[in-house]
Design a protein around this motif. Structure first.
Motif, PDB file in Angstrom:
ATOM      1  N   ILE A 369       0.841  -1.202   0.000  1.00 20.85           N
ATOM      2  CA  ILE A 369       0.000   0.000   0.000  1.00 20.85           C
ATOM      3  C   ILE A 369       0.875   1.250   0.000  1.00 20.85           C
ATOM      4  O   ILE A 369       0.624   2.217  -0.739  1.00 20.85           O
ATOM      5  CB  ILE A 369      -0.945  -0.004   1.232  1.00 20.85           C
ATOM      6  CG1 ILE A 369      -1.968  -1.133   1.111  1.00 20.85           C
ATOM      7  CG2 ILE A 369      -1.654   1.337   1.376  1.00 20.85           C
ATOM      8  CD1 ILE A 369      -2.754  -1.374   2.383  1.00 20.85           C
ATOM      9  N   HIS A 370       1.949   1.212   0.828  1.00 25.08           N
ATOM     10  CA  HIS A 370       2.868   2.358   0.916  1.00 25.08           C
ATOM     11  C   HIS A 370       3.536   2.620  -0.420  1.00 25.08           C
ATOM     12  O   HIS A 370       3.620   3.771  -0.882  1.00 25.08           O
ATOM     13  CB  HIS A 370       3.921   2.064   1.997  1.00 25.08           C
ATOM     14  CG  HIS A 370       4.918   3.162   2.168  1.00 25.08           C
ATOM     15  ND1 HIS A 370       6.215   3.063   1.712  1.00 25.08           N
ATOM     16  CD2 HIS A 370       4.803   4.415   2.730  1.00 25.08           C
ATOM     17  CE1 HIS A 370       6.859   4.178   1.994  1.00 25.08           C
ATOM     18  NE2 HIS A 370       6.022   5.014   2.617  1.00 25.08           N
ATOM     19  N   THR A 371       4.007   1.554  -1.067  1.00 23.37           N
ATOM     20  CA  THR A 371       4.673   1.692  -2.372  1.00 23.37           C
ATOM     21  C   THR A 371       3.715   2.248  -3.419  1.00 23.37           C
ATOM     22  O   THR A 371       4.067   3.114  -4.232  1.00 23.37           O
ATOM     23  CB  THR A 371       5.224   0.324  -2.835  1.00 23.37           C
ATOM     24  OG1 THR A 371       6.104  -0.179  -1.826  1.00 23.37           O
ATOM     25  CG2 THR A 371       5.968   0.444  -4.149  1.00 23.37           C
ATOM     26  N   GLY A 372       2.456   1.722  -3.382  1.00 24.82           N
ATOM     27  CA  GLY A 372       1.455   2.195  -4.340  1.00 24.82           C
ATOM     28  C   GLY A 372       1.146   3.669  -4.165  1.00 24.82           C
ATOM     29  O   GLY A 372       1.008   4.415  -5.148  1.00 24.82           O
ATOM     30  N   LEU A 373       1.021   4.121  -2.911  1.00 21.56           N
ATOM     31  CA  LEU A 373       0.730   5.524  -2.642  1.00 21.56           C
ATOM     32  C   LEU A 373       1.882   6.425  -3.078  1.00 21.56           C
ATOM     33  O   LEU A 373       1.676   7.513  -3.646  1.00 21.56           O
ATOM     34  CB  LEU A 373       0.468   5.726  -1.142  1.00 21.56           C
ATOM     35  CG  LEU A 373      -0.883   5.211  -0.621  1.00 21.56           C
ATOM     36  CD1 LEU A 373      -0.930   5.306   0.900  1.00 21.56           C
ATOM     37  CD2 LEU A 373      -2.027   6.022  -1.236  1.00 21.56           C
ATOM     38  N   LEU A 374       3.123   5.970  -2.818  1.00 19.87           N
ATOM     39  CA  LEU A 374       4.281   6.761  -3.249  1.00 19.87           C
ATOM     40  C   LEU A 374       4.303   6.902  -4.758  1.00 19.87           C
ATOM     41  O   LEU A 374       4.620   7.969  -5.313  1.00 19.87           O
ATOM     42  CB  LEU A 374       5.580   6.096  -2.757  1.00 19.87           C
ATOM     43  CG  LEU A 374       5.927   6.297  -1.283  1.00 19.87           C
ATOM     44  CD1 LEU A 374       7.218   5.531  -0.949  1.00 19.87           C
ATOM     45  CD2 LEU A 374       6.114   7.787  -0.992  1.00 19.87           C
ATOM     46  N   GLY A 375       3.964   5.823  -5.474  1.00 21.25           N
ATOM     47  CA  GLY A 375       3.948   5.856  -6.925  1.00 21.25           C
ATOM     48  C   GLY A 375       2.930   6.865  -7.458  1.00 21.25           C
ATOM     49  O   GLY A 375       3.214   7.615  -8.399  1.00 21.25           O
ATOM     50  N   LYS A 376       1.762   6.908  -6.814  1.00 22.91           N
ATOM     51  CA  LYS A 376       0.726   7.857  -7.237  1.00 22.91           C
ATOM     52  C   LYS A 376       1.138   9.288  -6.955  1.00 22.91           C
ATOM     53  O   LYS A 376       0.883  10.207  -7.740  1.00 22.91           O
ATOM     54  CB  LYS A 376      -0.603   7.532  -6.552  1.00 22.91           C
ATOM     55  CG  LYS A 376      -1.259   6.269  -7.084  1.00 22.91           C
ATOM     56  CD  LYS A 376      -2.580   6.017  -6.414  1.00 22.91           C
ATOM     57  CE  LYS A 376      -3.233   4.760  -6.982  1.00 22.91           C
ATOM     58  NZ  LYS A 376      -4.545   4.499  -6.338  1.00 22.91           N
ATOM     59  N   LEU A 377       1.772   9.489  -5.798  1.00 23.06           N
ATOM     60  CA  LEU A 377       2.222  10.840  -5.444  1.00 23.06           C
ATOM     61  C   LEU A 377       3.304  11.342  -6.429  1.00 23.06           C
ATOM     62  O   LEU A 377       3.327  12.516  -6.804  1.00 23.06           O
ATOM     63  CB  LEU A 377       2.796  10.864  -4.012  1.00 23.06           C
ATOM     64  CG  LEU A 377       1.755  10.783  -2.898  1.00 23.06           C
ATOM     65  CD1 LEU A 377       2.461  10.583  -1.538  1.00 23.06           C
ATOM     66  CD2 LEU A 377       0.925  12.083  -2.859  1.00 23.06           C
TER      67      LEU A 377
END
Length: 383
Positions: A369-377
């Protein structure tokens, strides 16, 4: 009128306790049976048998039954012969006269069979009565092999006019059979069916006993189902004996071994006044001790056997027996040092391994989830 007069004389002799005179007058009464309707004959016989049941000398009562059966066979009144024979069989069962009961059950069963010796399913309600008697006899004689042979046959007899009194007896015996085999869940289901059938027939005393057995089997099966949630059981929830069983179940669920000991040792609760419940007390106590023991040793890597014995209020030998079962059932990974008096728990036990595996999955999910959010940001704010 002579028939009615003789019937009154027979009843009067019975009330006066003059059973020899009663038998003599009854013989005379029976000679008139073919001169009255079958309904009048049936009412007269049932009235005489009820009157004779007060006899302190059982042989006198048996004489009345034998006279009745002889006459009914001679007049070919098969239906009344069957019902009278069932009453006599219940008397033999109550008195523990197994050999007489066996002979009578064979005679009864024969009337429910086809010429080739197989059961006549069209006589399903009568067959159930016969099997109910035989199952009770098997319970008395502890003939578990014959019980296992008969019991499935009773389940196949799904006649719509089955007497719930017979069904209740059969289900109760089935529950006891499963209890003896330690098939707790099967026993629970059978006792609950017996409870409902006894309740349906208005036998509240026997229904209350069955509800106790339902709770007992429920605890032994470690079931999450609360039998007191059922509409039928709620009727008895204010009864002191049932209330004690309900409290026992609550204490069992909470692993409160102190309350369990209090409830089972205090005579005022009447839990152990029933010999059947008393038979399975050790199984019940062992179940709760296993659960308490498993919870007690969880924080430790090395723990004294004497400490565990004190916590459970049992001898050290009993603690060792319980620990061996937990180890064999793979509930704990540990070694018993009987010489030094310690239990050494394996730090990499199966339970801990499963817990750490679950934690790892949880952490991995958060990382994704953390990796996915960083990618979107990063996509929203490109450098």
């Amino acid at each position: 009128w002579r028939f009615k007069a003789l019937q009154s004389m027979v009843g009067l002799c019975g009330r006066l306790g003059r059973f020899d005179d009663m038998a003599a007058r009854y013989r005379e009464l029976l000679s008139y049976m073919d001169k009255v309707t079958r309904n009048d004959a049936s009412e007269a016989i049932n009235a005489v048998l009820d009157s004779a049941s007060s006899a302190s000398d059982v042989s006198k009562l048996e004489t009345i039954y034998e006279l009745t059966l002889e006459n009914l066979q001679a007049t070919s009144n098969q239906r009344l012969w069957f019902s009278t024979s069932v009453k006599l069989a219940k008397l033999h069962l109550e008195l523990g006269e197994v050999h007489k009961l066996q002979r009578l059950i064979r005679s009864l069963h024969k009337t429910c069979q086809k010429p080739d010796g197989t059961d006549d399913i069209s006589k399903g309600s009568q067959l159930l009565e016969v099997y109910a008697l035989e199952i009770q006899m098997c319970t008395v004689t502890k003939n578990s092999l014959r019980m296992k042979e008969i019991y499935p046959k009773t389940m196949e007899l799904t006649t719509a006019i089955a007497d719930p009194r017979n069904i209740a007896v059969i289900r109760e015996s089935g529950g006891k059979m499963y209890m003896a085999e330690k098939k707790w869940e099967g026993a629970y289901n059978e006792f609950f069916e017996a409870f409902k059938n006894y309740q349906e027939t208005g036998n509240s005393g026997r229904a209350k006993v069955m509800l106790k057995y339902v709770v007992l089997a429920n605890m032994l099966a470690l079931s999450d189902i609360n039998p007191f949630d059922s509409r039928e059981a709620k009727v008895y929830q204010d009864d002191p004996e049932i209330s004690a069983m309900a409290n026992l179940r609550t204490a069992f669920e909470q692993n409160d071994i102190g309350t369990v000991d209090k409830l089972t040792t205090n005579a005022s609760y009447k839990i152990l006044s029933d010999p059947f419940i008393r038979t399975y007390l050790q199984d019940l106590l062992r179940n709760i001790r296993l659960q308490v023991l498993q919870n007690t040793i969880r924080p430790y890597r090395c723990v004294s056997l004497q400490f565990l014995a004190t916590e459970l209020n049992v001898e050290s030998e009993e603690v060792i027996s319980l620990l061996v079962q937990l180890i064999l059932d793979e509930k704990i990974a540990a070694k018993i040092d009987g010489t030094a008096g310690f239990l050494h728990v394996d730090a990499s036990s199966k339970e801990e391994a499963m817990r750490f595996a679950s934690l790892k999955k949880w952490v991995d999910s958060f990382e994704r989830i953390h990796t996915g959010l960083l990618g979107k940001l990063n996509q929203m704010n490109p450098v």
